[in-house]
Design an enzyme around this catalytic site. Sequence first.
Site, PDB file in Angstrom:
ATOM      1  CB  CYS A  73      28.960   2.968 -13.591  1.00  0.00           C
ATOM      2  SG  CYS A  73      27.795   4.292 -13.829  1.00  0.00           S
ATOM      3  CD  GLU A  74      25.800   2.629 -20.322  1.00  0.00           C
ATOM      4  OE1 GLU A  74      24.661   3.031 -20.599  1.00  0.00           O
ATOM      5  OE2 GLU A  74      26.348   1.693 -20.924  1.00  0.00           O
ATOM      6  CG  HIS A  75      24.815   6.129 -16.221  1.00  0.00           C
ATOM      7  ND1 HIS A  75      24.037   5.208 -15.568  1.00  0.00           N
ATOM      8  CD2 HIS A  75      24.351   6.174 -17.488  1.00  0.00           C
ATOM      9  CE1 HIS A  75      23.135   4.725 -16.401  1.00  0.00           C
ATOM     10  NE2 HIS A  75      23.300   5.293 -17.568  1.00  0.00           N
ATOM     11  CG  HIS A  76      28.346   8.415 -12.347  1.00  0.00           C
ATOM     12  ND1 HIS A  76      27.268   7.573 -12.155  1.00  0.00           N
ATOM     13  CD2 HIS A  76      27.860   9.676 -12.248  1.00  0.00           C
ATOM     14  CE1 HIS A  76      26.183   8.296 -11.939  1.00  0.00           C
ATOM     15  NE2 HIS A  76      26.505   9.565 -11.994  1.00  0.00           N
ATOM     16  CD  GLN A 114      24.275  -5.393 -11.190  1.00  0.00           C
ATOM     17  OE1 GLN A 114      24.878  -4.531 -10.553  1.00  0.00           O
ATOM     18  NE2 GLN A 114      23.582  -6.343 -10.599  1.00  0.00           N
ATOM     19  CG  HIS A 142      26.512  -0.225  -9.006  1.00  0.00           C
ATOM     20  ND1 HIS A 142      26.549  -0.101 -10.371  1.00  0.00           N
ATOM     21  CD2 HIS A 142      25.970  -1.443  -8.745  1.00  0.00           C
ATOM     22  CE1 HIS A 142      26.035  -1.200 -10.921  1.00  0.00           C
ATOM     23  NE2 HIS A 142      25.680  -2.024  -9.951  1.00  0.00           N
ATOM     24  CB  CYS A 144      28.251   5.652  -9.566  1.00  0.00           C
ATOM     25  SG  CYS A 144      27.066   4.348  -9.913  1.00  0.00           S
TER      26      CYS A 144
END
Length: 181
Positions: A73-76, A114, A142, A144
């Site tokens: 995940c690019e956020h976490h 995703q 996920h 996250c």
Amino acid sequence: MSLEQQYTAILAQLGEDVSREGLVDTPKRAAKAMQYLCRGYQQTLEEVVNGALFSSDNSEMVMVKNIELYSLCEHHMLPFIGKAHVAYLPNGKVLGLSKVARIVDMFARRLQIQENLTRQIAEAVEQVTGASGVGVVIEAQHMCMMMRGVEKQNSTLVTSVMLGHFRSNTATRSEFLSLIK
């Protein structure tokens, strides 16, 4: 500063003793793992397909389903793990079977969300094959969302992208969706 040095700094900032036995080689291993998990940045579609496109009179649906995928995940920067179902309607050319899975891996091995991953796979298959339609569905869990935040252990994100006849023809779309159940 190298990736290994940055991992050393992260561990130290977390309050760890980076000289303790269990952590001495961790920055090196973590850097190597991250490079592997993000190796998709080093690949191109042309390299992945490697000319494995073959003439065919088949115009019926070709589908590879249950392609396992692992991404971050690019956020976490936490993993999401799932499976992709990829189908296309050939238009004079078929793609080597393993290349569909390799396309999935190339895009999954990047920092991602995703929703974008699903579109990137569909557009790549369309670009390479010239297919009259492409459908991609991804189902993933996920970390996250499971390990932090709302901590929902049984949640699955499902995304889909339909291009060409998969989008415009209800029967084609329905056939694809029924085959992945």
